[in-house]
Motif scaffolding. Structure first.
Motif, PDB file in Angstrom:
ATOM      1  N   ASN A 132       0.805  -1.221   0.000  1.00 47.45           N
ATOM      2  CA  ASN A 132       0.000   0.000   0.000  1.00 47.45           C
ATOM      3  C   ASN A 132       0.839   1.273   0.000  1.00 47.45           C
ATOM      4  O   ASN A 132       0.634   2.165  -0.838  1.00 47.45           O
ATOM      5  N   LYS A 133       1.786   1.384   0.912  1.00 46.84           N
ATOM      6  CA  LYS A 133       2.610   2.589   0.972  1.00 46.84           C
ATOM      7  C   LYS A 133       3.568   2.690  -0.204  1.00 46.84           C
ATOM      8  O   LYS A 133       3.993   3.789  -0.578  1.00 46.84           O
ATOM      9  N   ALA A 134       3.893   1.537  -0.787  1.00 46.17           N
ATOM     10  CA  ALA A 134       4.829   1.521  -1.918  1.00 46.17           C
ATOM     11  C   ALA A 134       4.147   1.846  -3.236  1.00 46.17           C
ATOM     12  O   ALA A 134       4.810   1.979  -4.260  1.00 46.17           O
ATOM     13  N   GLY A 135       2.812   2.001  -3.215  1.00 50.00           N
ATOM     14  CA  GLY A 135       2.087   2.261  -4.450  1.00 50.00           C
ATOM     15  C   GLY A 135       2.229   1.120  -5.442  1.00 50.00           C
ATOM     16  O   GLY A 135       2.421   1.334  -6.645  1.00 50.00           O
ATOM     17  N   ALA A 136       2.147  -0.123  -4.944  1.00 45.95           N
ATOM     18  CA  ALA A 136       2.351  -1.298  -5.786  1.00 45.95           C
ATOM     19  C   ALA A 136       1.311  -1.382  -6.896  1.00 45.95           C
ATOM     20  O   ALA A 136       0.166  -0.933  -6.744  1.00 45.95           O
ATOM     21  N   ASP A 137       1.719  -1.968  -8.009  1.00 53.61           N
ATOM     22  CA  ASP A 137       0.827  -2.164  -9.146  1.00 53.61           C
ATOM     23  C   ASP A 137       0.032  -3.455  -9.033  1.00 53.61           C
ATOM     24  O   ASP A 137      -1.056  -3.564  -9.603  1.00 53.61           O
ATOM     25  N   LEU A 138       0.562  -4.428  -8.312  1.00 53.89           N
ATOM     26  CA  LEU A 138      -0.177  -5.666  -8.056  1.00 53.89           C
ATOM     27  C   LEU A 138       0.554  -6.468  -6.987  1.00 53.89           C
ATOM     28  O   LEU A 138       1.717  -6.217  -6.679  1.00 53.89           O
ATOM     29  N   LYS A 139      -0.165  -7.452  -6.441  1.00 54.43           N
ATOM     30  CA  LYS A 139       0.423  -8.356  -5.447  1.00 54.43           C
ATOM     31  C   LYS A 139       0.006  -9.778  -5.768  1.00 54.43           C
ATOM     32  O   LYS A 139      -1.155 -10.038  -6.120  1.00 54.43           O
ATOM     33  N   ILE A 140       0.967 -10.697  -5.641  1.00 52.64           N
ATOM     34  CA  ILE A 140       0.703 -12.120  -5.845  1.00 52.64           C
ATOM     35  C   ILE A 140       1.111 -12.858  -4.579  1.00 52.64           C
ATOM     36  O   ILE A 140       2.260 -12.771  -4.141  1.00 52.64           O
ATOM     37  N   SER A 141       0.170 -13.584  -3.985  1.00 57.60           N
ATOM     38  CA  SER A 141       0.442 -14.365  -2.787  1.00 57.60           C
ATOM     39  C   SER A 141       0.506 -15.843  -3.187  1.00 57.60           C
ATOM     40  O   SER A 141      -0.436 -16.375  -3.771  1.00 57.60           O
ATOM     41  N   ILE A 142       1.618 -16.492  -2.871  1.00 60.07           N
ATOM     42  CA  ILE A 142       1.897 -17.840  -3.362  1.00 60.07           C
ATOM     43  C   ILE A 142       1.675 -18.876  -2.263  1.00 60.07           C
ATOM     44  O   ILE A 142       2.221 -18.763  -1.161  1.00 60.07           O
ATOM     45  N   HIS A 143       0.898 -19.906  -2.590  1.00 62.68           N
ATOM     46  CA  HIS A 143       0.564 -20.950  -1.625  1.00 62.68           C
ATOM     47  C   HIS A 143       0.479 -22.315  -2.307  1.00 62.68           C
ATOM     48  O   HIS A 143       0.478 -22.417  -3.531  1.00 62.68           O
ATOM     49  N   GLY A 144       0.367 -23.338  -1.470  1.00 58.19           N
ATOM     50  CA  GLY A 144       0.024 -24.676  -1.912  1.00 58.19           C
ATOM     51  C   GLY A 144      -1.110 -25.162  -1.031  1.00 58.19           C
ATOM     52  O   GLY A 144      -1.132 -24.877   0.169  1.00 58.19           O
ATOM     53  N   ASP A 145      -2.057 -25.878  -1.600  1.00 59.74           N
ATOM     54  CA  ASP A 145      -3.227 -26.316  -0.835  1.00 59.74           C
ATOM     55  C   ASP A 145      -2.953 -27.655  -0.153  1.00 59.74           C
ATOM     56  O   ASP A 145      -1.983 -28.344  -0.478  1.00 59.74           O
ATOM     57  N   GLY A 146      -3.837 -28.019   0.782  1.00 62.05           N
ATOM     58  CA  GLY A 146      -3.678 -29.270   1.514  1.00 62.05           C
ATOM     59  C   GLY A 146      -4.981 -30.033   1.619  1.00 62.05           C
ATOM     60  O   GLY A 146      -5.339 -30.491   2.706  1.00 62.05           O
ATOM     61  N   ASN A 147      -5.674 -30.194   0.498  1.00 62.33           N
ATOM     62  CA  ASN A 147      -6.973 -30.858   0.482  1.00 62.33           C
ATOM     63  C   ASN A 147      -6.788 -32.384   0.519  1.00 62.33           C
ATOM     64  O   ASN A 147      -6.055 -32.949  -0.292  1.00 62.33           O
ATOM     65  N   TYR A 148      -7.490 -33.041   1.456  1.00 62.26           N
ATOM     66  CA  TYR A 148      -7.337 -34.483   1.625  1.00 62.26           C
ATOM     67  C   TYR A 148      -8.327 -35.296   0.796  1.00 62.26           C
ATOM     68  O   TYR A 148      -8.281 -36.527   0.820  1.00 62.26           O
ATOM     69  N   ALA A 149      -9.224 -34.647   0.072  1.00 62.12           N
ATOM     70  CA  ALA A 149     -10.214 -35.382  -0.715  1.00 62.12           C
ATOM     71  C   ALA A 149      -9.519 -36.252  -1.760  1.00 62.12           C
ATOM     72  O   ALA A 149      -8.562 -35.822  -2.409  1.00 62.12           O
ATOM     73  N   ALA A 150      -9.993 -37.447  -1.928  1.00 65.08           N
ATOM     74  CA  ALA A 150      -9.386 -38.377  -2.881  1.00 65.08           C
ATOM     75  C   ALA A 150      -9.425 -37.800  -4.293  1.00 65.08           C
ATOM     76  O   ALA A 150     -10.480 -37.377  -4.771  1.00 65.08           O
ATOM     77  N   GLY A 151      -8.283 -37.764  -4.943  1.00 59.28           N
ATOM     78  CA  GLY A 151      -8.214 -37.292  -6.329  1.00 59.28           C
ATOM     79  C   GLY A 151      -8.210 -35.791  -6.494  1.00 59.28           C
ATOM     80  O   GLY A 151      -8.140 -35.296  -7.628  1.00 59.28           O
ATOM     81  N   ALA A 152      -8.274 -35.026  -5.400  1.00 58.27           N
ATOM     82  CA  ALA A 152      -8.280 -33.560  -5.504  1.00 58.27           C
ATOM     83  C   ALA A 152      -6.923 -33.080  -6.000  1.00 58.27           C
ATOM     84  O   ALA A 152      -5.890 -33.375  -5.395  1.00 58.27           O
ATOM     85  N   HIS A 153      -6.920 -32.338  -7.095  1.00 58.09           N
ATOM     86  CA  HIS A 153      -5.657 -31.865  -7.651  1.00 58.09           C
ATOM     87  C   HIS A 153      -5.878 -30.582  -8.435  1.00 58.09           C
ATOM     88  O   HIS A 153      -7.003 -30.192  -8.719  1.00 58.09           O
ATOM     89  N   GLY A 154      -4.775 -29.924  -8.803  1.00 54.44           N
ATOM     90  CA  GLY A 154      -4.836 -28.739  -9.659  1.00 54.44           C
ATOM     91  C   GLY A 154      -4.724 -27.429  -8.897  1.00 54.44           C
ATOM     92  O   GLY A 154      -4.758 -27.380  -7.666  1.00 54.44           O
TER      93      GLY A 154
END
Length: 280
Positions: free
Chosen positions: A155-177
């Motif tokens: 915000n103070k830097a006047g950014a043009d965009l932000k990308i937050s990087i994660h990995g999911d942890g879904n236990y459902a069988a076959g859940a992917h992508g």
């Protein structure tokens, strides 16, 4: 007395002068930046540095500021009191942070996010962008920063965009992508950025698809997009912002991609491409 310059030496001088002159003309690099009296190795290094400076000044993302947020921190689990304290999240409060997930083999989400983020930073910098990271280490003796600081990071830097990087942890069988999360319209928090954040989400999704990363099969709609109003990282931002769950770390095939250097490079390349297309 008439001096005769050996043919081989004359050819070398003309070649160096021609290369330097052509590069200086086409890249706006001053010939004065290259010390022709120095040895070939020094001349090459000097010319390379000059070209790097020119590329950064004239790259497609020159003048742009991008925030890269590697989710979590490796040592969060060592500081339960600190990460469980309540912080502002955009009209409500929630825990400062979480430990994140991991693959079944124990590869932490924090490390995955950190490694992709570093690659992404390098790519964006080569395109001329100024990159601000929300954390600067991936260590067991560190925690945070909290989600409210992550949300306000650009915000103070006047950014043009932000990308937050994660990995999911879904236990459902076959859940992917992968799936891309963008903010909903929550006045007054995200009303000014939810439309632009949706465009950023679309550009990011397109780039990941183009890279061959499968779209999540366990998110409603099946289109790889999710819109949420409960995430401080999105709610507190003043710039277009997305959170990307790049894969399900509990899925064997996704985990294989996420734990490989080649896979992480592909993620970073796609995220940089999405940011570039959004900004242009």
């Amino acid at each position: 007395m008439t001096w005769k310059i050996p043919t081989a030496l004359l050819a070398l001088v003309l070649l160096v002068a021609g290369v330097v002159g052509e590069v200086a003309w086409s890249q706006h690099v001053s010939v004065a930046d290259v010390d022709l009296s120095a040895g070939p190795t020094h001349r090459t290094a000097t010319l390379s540095r000059s070209l790097d400076r020119t590329a950064l000044a004239e790259g497609p993302l020159a003048g742009r500021t991008i925030v890269v947020d590697p989710g979590h921190q490796l040592g969060n689990h060592n500081y339960p009191r600190k990460i469980n304290r309540q912080v502002p999240a955009g009209g409500f409060r929630k825990p400062c942070n979480t430990t994140g997930t991991s693959t079944d083999g124990g590869y932490p989400e924090a490390t995955f996010a950190w490694q992709v983020a570093k690659r992404l930073r390098t790519r964006l910098q080569h395109l001329g962008a100024t990159v601000r990271m929300t954390r600067h280490s991936n260590r067991q003796d560190r925690w945070g920063p909290c989600v409210d600081r992550r949300g306000r990071a650009g915000n103070k830097a006047g950014a043009d965009l932000k990308i937050s990087i994660h990995g999911d942890g879904n236990y459902a069988a076959g859940a992917h992508g992968f799936h891309v999360i963008a903010p909903t319209d929550r006045r007054p928090w995200t009303h000014d950025i939810y439309r632009s954040s949706r465009r950023l989400a679309l550009a990011t999704r397109a780039a990941l698809r183009h890279a061959g990363v499968p779209v999540a099969n366990y998110i409603a709609g099946g289109d790889g997009l999710d819109f949420r109003g409960d995430l401080a990282t999105l709610n507190l931002a003043d710039e277009p912002t997305v959170m990307v769950e790049l894969g399900n770390m509990r899925n064997r095939r996704d985990a294989g991609r996420m734990t490989s250097a080649r896979g992480r490079a592909a993620y970073a390349r796609a995220l940089a491409s999405g940011a570039r297309h959004f900004l242009h």
